[in-house]
Enzyme design. Structure first.
Site: not given
Ligand code: SAM
Ligand code: SF4
Ligand code: DTB
Length: 337
Positions: A61, A65, A68, A105, A136, A196, A274
């Site tokens: 990606c 973030c 992530c 989802c 979802c 959501c 949730r």
């Molecule tokens: N890429 C898309 C986005 O960011 O909108 C969808 C997938 S992203 C993995 C969805 C959510 O998962 C993130 O916004 C974050 O809140 C949560 N998330 C991701 N990695 C995480 C982690 N290591 N621990 C807890 N929550 C996490």
């Molecule tokens: Fe990409 Fe992870 Fe951020 Fe979603 S949460 S936009 S998968 S880096």
């Protein structure tokens, strides 16, 4: 605050930050009592909705973030994969339904979907819906037009998290802004899809950030129908995983986590709250407190998107001990969670 007076029986979007902070500050028993009272006014307190997650496009990606595992800027060794075939996604959805899940989802590690991806995405929504499952998706930022296409396909919910308070946001993500997130939520809402939206706690943020995070959600023009509260799953090779994994801050204090759930329940009385990522490392007692605080939805199965989840047999055992039953299924089917 006089805790003997009911705090919120109606749905409000005009909460002040001071009011939110005052809820966080309540003695724990008073906070739990208020959350339970609000919860019981709107929901069956012993029913928990089950959703299953599938990563339909994993890794690589372009966003940064800090939490992530799927960010290309993280060094997690995760292999970037292509978008899954529609048939493979539908097979996973069938298995989730057979395991008792009511909602499926689908998550993609994208900044936003490309137009060329939309036909397959639309087929996935239609196919999963045809099985009688709620659908979802979480695909990153959406334009108004993409939101409309997903609404026409019958998408029930779109997940897009604000993640943290507006003031802490830039410490976590720099490649898109808090305002970008809000714009996507507006596009999704405008297309008539249920929203959501939630975030993550345990990223080293302050209590004031947790106040600001829930305040931002609870003062949207409409509350999200579903509010995921994730506890950070620290992943080695991510900015936050590396920063926090070996420090006492890495795992949020369980009582503070339960407080966050309870405040979310009080602020957004009609929303599903949730209990999302982080259950795998949470004690059964902490999860029980979260359900008492008003959490009424979880992810089932032994994997979230890329990290481990509690698993169905552990969940079935916990539900049986607590007398909790899945929201969509009748109580006798608890054992099949
Ligand atoms: N890429 C898309 C986005 O960011 O909108 C969808 C997938 S992203 C993995 C969805 C959510 O998962 C993130 O916004 C974050 O809140 C949560 N998330 C991701 N990695 C995480 C982690 N290591 N621990 C807890 N929550 C996490
Ligand atoms: Fe990409 Fe992870 Fe951020 Fe979603 S949460 S936009 S998968 S880096
Ligand atoms: C959300 O708020 N939590 C889920 C869902 N939305 C998509 C994702 C949690 C992901 C946890 C980290 C992982 O497994 O990669």
């Amino acid at each position: 605050m006089n805790v003997h007076k009911p705090i919120a029986r109606e749905v409000r979007t005009d909460w002040t930050r001071d009011e939110v902070a005052a809820l966080f500050d309540l003695p724990f028993a008073d906070l739990m009592f208020e959350a339970q009272t609000v919860h019981r006014a709107h929901f069956d307190p012993n029913a928990v909705q089950l959703s299953t997650l599938l990563s339909i496009k994993t890794g690589g990606c372009p966003e940064d973030c800090g939490y992530c595992s799927q960010s290309a800027s993280a060094e997690t060794g995760l292999k970037a994969e292509k978008l899954m075939d529609v048939d493979a996604v539908l097979a996973e959805a069938r298995a989730a339904k057979d395991a008792g899940s009511g909602r499926f989802c689908m998550g993609a590690a994208w900044r936003s979907p490309k137009d060329r991806d939309m036909p397959a995405i639309v087929e996935m929504v239609k196919g999963v819906r045809a099985m009688g499952l709620e659908t979802c998706m979480t695909l990153g930022m959406l334009s108004a037009d993409q939101s409309r296409q997903l609404a026409e396909a019958g998408l029930d919910y779109y997940n897009h998290n604000i993640d943290t308070s507006p003031e802490n946001y830039a410490n976590v993500i720099t490649t898109r802004t808090f305002e970008d997130r809000i714009e996507t939520l507006e596009n999704v809402r405008g297309a008539g899809i249920n929203v959501c939206s939630g975030g993550i706690v345990g990223m080293g943020e302050t209590r004031s950030d947790r106040v600001g995070f829930l305040h931002a959600l609870a003062t949207l023009p409409h509350h999200p129908e579903s509010v995921p509260i994730n506890a950070l799953v620290p992943v080695k090779g991510t900015v936050l995983g590396d920063m926090l994994a070996d420090t006492p801050l890495a795992k949020i204090d369980e009582i503070e986590f339960v407080r966050t759930v309870a405040v979310a329940r009080i602020l957004m009385p009609e929303s599903m709250v949730r209990l999302s990522a982080g259950r795998e490392s949470m004690s059964d007692s902490a999860q029980a407190l979260c359900f008492m605080a008003g959490a009424n939805s979880i992810f089932t199965g032994d994997r979230l998107l890329t990290t481990p989840n509690a698993g169905d047999s552990k969940d079935a055992a916990l539900f049986a001990r607590l007398g909790v039953h899945p929201m969509e299924l009748a109580a006798p089917e608890i054992a099949t969670v």
